[in-house]
Structures are given as structure tokens and as C-alpha cells.
Design a protein around this motif. Structure first.
Motif, mmCIF file in Angstrom:
data_model
loop_
_atom_site.group_PDB
_atom_site.id
_atom_site.type_symbol
_atom_site.label_atom_id
_atom_site.label_comp_id
_atom_site.label_asym_id
_atom_site.label_seq_id
_atom_site.Cartn_x
_atom_site.Cartn_y
_atom_site.Cartn_z
ATOM 1 N N ALA A 247 1.956 -12.831 1.316
ATOM 2 C CA ALA A 247 1.789 -11.476 1.725
ATOM 3 C C ALA A 247 2.707 -10.942 2.615
ATOM 4 C CB ALA A 247 0.462 -11.575 2.710
ATOM 5 N N PRO B 90 0.868 -1.172 0.020
ATOM 6 C CA PRO B 90 0.056 0.105 -0.014
ATOM 7 C C PRO B 90 0.704 1.362 0.084
ATOM 8 C CG PRO B 90 0.146 -0.823 2.124
ATOM 9 C CD PRO B 90 0.730 -1.810 1.307
ATOM 10 N N HIS C 150 0.716 -6.246 -1.142
ATOM 11 C CA HIS C 150 -0.420 -6.551 -1.981
ATOM 12 C C HIS C 150 0.343 -6.544 -3.395
ATOM 13 C CE1 HIS C 150 -3.278 -5.645 1.018
ATOM 14 N NE2 HIS C 150 -2.730 -4.948 1.530
ATOM 15 N N TRP C 151 0.112 -7.849 -3.807
ATOM 16 C CA TRP C 151 1.012 -8.011 -5.241
ATOM 17 C C TRP C 151 0.095 -7.520 -6.462
ATOM 18 C CZ3 TRP C 151 5.897 -9.108 -5.146
ATOM 19 C CH2 TRP C 151 6.595 -9.718 -3.977
ATOM 20 N N ARG D 291 -6.807 -12.488 -3.388
ATOM 21 C CA ARG D 291 -5.919 -11.456 -3.646
ATOM 22 C C ARG D 291 -4.728 -11.250 -2.761
ATOM 23 N NH1 ARG D 291 -8.364 -7.886 -7.102
ATOM 24 N NH2 ARG D 291 -10.621 -8.085 -7.800
ATOM 25 N N VAL D 292 -4.452 -12.154 -1.661
ATOM 26 C CA VAL D 292 -3.606 -12.187 -0.667
ATOM 27 C C VAL D 292 -2.365 -12.448 -1.281
ATOM 28 C CG1 VAL D 292 -2.847 -12.580 1.542
ATOM 29 C CG2 VAL D 292 -5.096 -12.006 1.026
ATOM 30 N N ARG D 293 -2.345 -13.689 -1.926
ATOM 31 C CA ARG D 293 -1.100 -14.207 -2.405
ATOM 32 C C ARG D 293 -1.332 -14.540 -4.077
ATOM 33 N NH1 ARG D 293 -1.337 -19.655 -2.474
ATOM 34 N NH2 ARG D 293 -3.446 -20.712 -1.819
#
Length: 239
Positions: free
Chosen positions: A172, A60, A101-102, A122-124
């Protein structure tokens, strides 16, 4: 006492043999460092094409970045022909103070087998892609321009049909492993004699990709980042 000494003398060679059997054997794999990882290659005439440093911007933080390193290696055949090119990228360290956050996803693509082990999480990132037939360099230039430019820089010509596989794993916590592989189809696909064999011919390549994915996942969790590229399903042609 004499009996005890004799017994010890008899047992000592056995103990030494047992210890020798338990001792780790020296690695027969060619290894190269890449970022925080140890890249271990399957048997073959591998050529190291060098490593380059880079970074990727991450959310972020507006200026958040993770340092990366990429190493490229090539496999030569009996006639010095190009059999495979691998590009492996990892993070240089795992020191992170915040969740990462990739900025990537694992979208379906026409003509490409895509497996998203995260099922949209969406975390990894855990994304495997396999393009069974790569005709010339146009597909690479359009879909993987950096890889195509690397081939051009080393003047690699694709004289035989190749497959392209890419796998990316990221957490993450900041760990990331990415592998891109351009492989001569003769290393991944069996010879076929009928329609049934032709339809099943892609399975060894996909299984090799899944084995590679598992090796990358294991590497991300190891202190030394040991990444053992699995052997190809089929032997390199002798001529």
C-alpha cells in the motif's frame, strides 16, 4: 614499557587478521540497476538486454501513476543456447503521499500452481505463479503477451522444454517488485527414473520460486533495493 610495546606488536597482526576476516568480501554476482533496485544475478553467462521505463495507473486518483522500470536479462549455456530469460520490474522511487490500491489479483488458473500469500487481501499483492511445462510460445502469447513479444523481438527460440514463473509483490506504500522467469527445465527439474521421482520432480522449481519471492520481499524493504536472484537448483548442462 618495553614489555607493553612488545605485547602491542604481537597483538597488532592478530587484530589486522581479525579485521580482514570481518571486512565484507567483494560481490561475485553480476549486478544491474533496475528502478530503485539492484538486481544481483547468480553465476553464469548473463546477457543484459536493456531497460525500459514505464508507468502504471493506480487508484484512488483518476490520474494517479507510479513510474516503473523493467530490465530484461538472458542466461546463455555452454553452446550459447538460451537457458533462462528474466524480466524484473520495480518502481523508480518510493515517494508516495497516499495509500495505493493495486489493480490486480491472484486468481487460480488451470495448469498453473498459484500461491497467494495475502489470502485475498486487497491492500497488497503477493502472488507466485508457476507453469511447469511451457510448450512453444502459444501459452506465453495468450497469458503473457508482453513477455512473448520480448522473446520474439530478440529472436529467442525455445528449443528445450521450459518452465515459466512469475512473482509480484506490491504494498500500500507504493513499493512493487515483479519478476517473470522463463527457465530451461534442466535448471529446475531433476532427472527422474520412476513414477515417484516424477511426481516429486516439481518441488525444486516451486521452492526456487518461493526463494525468489522471499528475495523480492526483502528487496522492497531495503534502501538500495538489493534483489539477489537465488541460484537455480541444478547446474547448467555442459553440452
Amino acid at each position: 614499557m618495553n614489555l607493553m610495546i612488545s605485547t602491542i606488536r604481537c597483538l597488532l597482526p592478530c587484530a589486522l587478521v581479525a579485521l580482514a576476516a570481518c571486512a565484507p568480501l567483494p560481490s561475485q554476482q553480476t549486478e544491474y540497476p533496475v528502478g530503485r533496485a539492484r538486481l544481483a544475478l547468480p553465476p553464469g553467462a548473463w546477457q543484459d538486454l536493456g531497460a525500459v521505463d514505464g508507468a502504471v495507473a493506480l487508484l484512488p486518483e483518476a490520474d494517479g501513476r507510479i513510474a516503473l522500470q523493467t530490465r530484461t536479462v538472458a542466461l546463455r549455456g555452454a553452446q550459447r543456447e538460451l537457458l533462462a530469460v528474466l524480466r524484473v520490474q520495480t518502481n523508480r522511487t518510493n515517494d508516495r503521499e497516499w495509500a495505493v490500491h493495486w489493480p490486480a489479483s491472484c486468481q487460480p488458473q488451470q495448469g498453473v500452481t498459484v500461491e497467494d500469500a495475502t489470502r485475498g487481501d486487497r491492500v497488497r499483492v503477493d502472488c507466485l505463479r508457476l507453469k511447469r511445462w511451457v510448450h512453444g510460445s502459444e501459452w506465453l502469447e495468450k497469458n503473457h503477451p508482453d513477455f512473448a513479444q520480448s522473446l520474439a523481438a530478440h529472436k529467442f527460440a525455445l528449443n528445450m522444454p521450459h518452465s515459466f514463473l512469475s512473482y509480484r509483490y506490491a504494498t500500500a506504500g507504493g513499493a512493487t517488485v515483479s519478476v517473470e522467469a522463463l527457465v530451461d527445465q534442466r535448471l529446475l527439474t531433476p532427472r527422474t527414473r520412476n513414477n515417484a521421482e516424477f511426481l516429486a520432480a516439481g518441488r525444486p522449481a516451486l521452492q526456487w520460486g518461493r526463494d525468489l519471492a522471499q528475495a523480492a520481499r526483502v528487496s522492497a524493504g531495503m534502501m538500495d533495493g538489493f534483489l539477489a536472484i537465488p541460484p537455480f537448483p541444478f547446474s547448467a548442462p555442459s553440452s
